[in-house]
Design an enzyme around this catalytic site. Sequence first.
Site, mmCIF file in Angstrom:
data_model
loop_
_atom_site.group_PDB
_atom_site.id
_atom_site.type_symbol
_atom_site.label_atom_id
_atom_site.label_comp_id
_atom_site.label_asym_id
_atom_site.label_seq_id
_atom_site.Cartn_x
_atom_site.Cartn_y
_atom_site.Cartn_z
ATOM 1 N N ASN A 1 60.219 5.462 29.556
ATOM 2 C CA ASN A 1 61.340 5.836 28.698
ATOM 3 C C ASN A 1 62.561 6.141 29.551
ATOM 4 O O ASN A 1 62.436 6.557 30.706
ATOM 5 C CB ASN A 1 60.992 7.014 27.765
ATOM 6 C CG ASN A 1 60.950 8.335 28.500
ATOM 7 O OD1 ASN A 1 61.981 8.929 28.795
ATOM 8 N ND2 ASN A 1 59.749 8.810 28.810
ATOM 9 N N THR A 2 63.712 5.901 28.989
ATOM 10 C CA THR A 2 64.971 6.341 29.573
ATOM 11 C C THR A 2 65.836 6.852 28.437
ATOM 12 O O THR A 2 65.778 6.338 27.317
ATOM 13 C CB THR A 2 65.706 5.208 30.322
ATOM 14 O OG1 THR A 2 65.925 4.113 29.432
ATOM 15 C CG2 THR A 2 64.903 4.724 31.507
ATOM 16 N N HIS B 1 49.027 0.124 25.046
ATOM 17 C CA HIS B 1 47.577 0.204 25.201
ATOM 18 C C HIS B 1 47.026 -1.224 25.118
ATOM 19 O O HIS B 1 47.328 -1.953 24.177
ATOM 20 C CB HIS B 1 46.967 1.085 24.117
ATOM 21 C CG HIS B 1 47.451 2.510 24.149
ATOM 22 N ND1 HIS B 1 47.060 3.397 25.124
ATOM 23 C CD2 HIS B 1 48.310 3.182 23.337
ATOM 24 C CE1 HIS B 1 47.635 4.573 24.904
ATOM 25 N NE2 HIS B 1 48.402 4.463 23.832
ATOM 26 N N GLY C 1 63.080 16.627 13.571
ATOM 27 C CA GLY C 1 63.000 15.916 12.306
ATOM 28 C C GLY C 1 63.004 14.416 12.402
ATOM 29 O O GLY C 1 63.255 13.735 11.402
ATOM 30 N N HIS D 1 44.303 21.397 31.503
ATOM 31 C CA HIS D 1 42.986 21.799 31.004
ATOM 32 C C HIS D 1 41.876 20.844 31.456
ATOM 33 O O HIS D 1 40.693 21.175 31.340
ATOM 34 C CB HIS D 1 42.997 21.940 29.478
ATOM 35 C CG HIS D 1 43.214 20.669 28.733
ATOM 36 N ND1 HIS D 1 44.463 20.207 28.391
ATOM 37 C CD2 HIS D 1 42.340 19.733 28.247
ATOM 38 C CE1 HIS D 1 44.354 19.073 27.721
ATOM 39 N NE2 HIS D 1 43.075 18.753 27.628
ATOM 40 N N ASN E 1 61.412 10.596 12.667
ATOM 41 C CA ASN E 1 60.277 9.969 11.980
ATOM 42 C C ASN E 1 58.980 10.232 12.747
ATOM 43 O O ASN E 1 58.854 9.820 13.904
ATOM 44 C CB ASN E 1 60.548 8.466 11.873
ATOM 45 C CG ASN E 1 59.471 7.739 11.099
ATOM 46 O OD1 ASN E 1 58.319 7.711 11.501
ATOM 47 N ND2 ASN E 1 59.852 7.129 9.995
ATOM 48 N N HIS F 1 54.264 1.033 42.245
ATOM 49 C CA HIS F 1 55.047 2.018 42.997
ATOM 50 C C HIS F 1 56.064 1.358 43.915
ATOM 51 O O HIS F 1 57.184 1.870 44.074
ATOM 52 C CB HIS F 1 54.116 2.940 43.782
ATOM 53 C CG HIS F 1 53.537 4.043 42.954
ATOM 54 N ND1 HIS F 1 54.196 5.232 42.739
ATOM 55 C CD2 HIS F 1 52.369 4.135 42.267
ATOM 56 C CE1 HIS F 1 53.464 6.014 41.963
ATOM 57 N NE2 HIS F 1 52.348 5.365 41.659
ATOM 58 N N HIS G 1 53.537 3.614 30.334
ATOM 59 C CA HIS G 1 54.546 4.368 29.585
ATOM 60 C C HIS G 1 55.881 4.226 30.302
ATOM 61 O O HIS G 1 55.938 4.194 31.539
ATOM 62 C CB HIS G 1 54.158 5.847 29.502
ATOM 63 C CG HIS G 1 55.324 6.774 29.284
ATOM 64 N ND1 HIS G 1 55.921 7.473 30.315
ATOM 65 C CD2 HIS G 1 56.010 7.091 28.161
ATOM 66 C CE1 HIS G 1 56.912 8.191 29.829
ATOM 67 N NE2 HIS G 1 56.997 7.984 28.533
#
Length: 290
Positions: free
Chosen positions: A128-129, A116, A273, A190, A275, A160, A126
């Site tokens: 992730n892998t 941010h 579970g 929503h 963190n 892109h 964002h």
Amino acid sequence: MEMTAERHQAAAWFRELRDRIVAAFEALEDRAPADATADTPPGRFEVTPTARAEDGGGGIMSVMRGGRVFEKVGVNWSEVHGTLAPRAQGAMAARGVPGIEADPRFWASGISLVAHMQNPHAPAVHMNTRMFWTPGAWWFGGGSDLNPCLEYAEDTAHFHDTLRAACGPHGADYYDRFKAWADEYFFIPHRGRARGVGGVFYDDLSTGDWAADFAFTRAVGEAFLPAFLPLAGRRMGQPWRDADKDAQLIHRGLYAEYNLVYDRGTKFGLETGHNPDAVLMSLPPLAKWV
């Protein structure tokens, strides 16, 4: 199908990518124009080891707050293992993971990043892998998507184009297929709108060729810095008005809604579970609802 060597290789690469991104972000902080943030020193990551509440494994939570460029950015790495809780086990059984009902053991490793920005003209992002293993199956997943509150067509095109170039050598249809998946996945039902301008997203990638699937996952991770850093560098010193900041805070509200209500990774992390601070590091430091 223990895949010990492959799991070690994947976890080590995710960790190395994490290290490079952290270094690149701190270098960008050093380059930020001091005239816009004269009283703010270049940001640095606070690094905290993490551990799972049960079973085994953990990771590294790296968060920078209040920098010149990044208002809040987290770059987390994890390697965890154990036994799936009944709810997570049931969800994987519903997805058709072979053997998961009889043997709920799992292993997972990956990198997760959310940034941010201070300047409303600089897009949030964002990435992730990850690799996931169970005794009966393995797969890769991840992606990267851009989340500007004030969109610039040239920034969207660059992001892109970089992802398209990364996907191309690994599958003729990969970019188009995984772009469409991102458009579907990062949609907020929503609100009836996407949370950003998309990118690529894939999950359950297991073609039978582990080396090829890992190579593609590495390509997605390697594409992140060239896709994002030029945009952050271009926008970090751009003048902005109070109305721009207001638009940014409202857009962050959408981001928070999506991550808390729909994001699969958030749900899995909390259910297994891990963190909670590491799982929820994606949430913005400030947001606004109207």
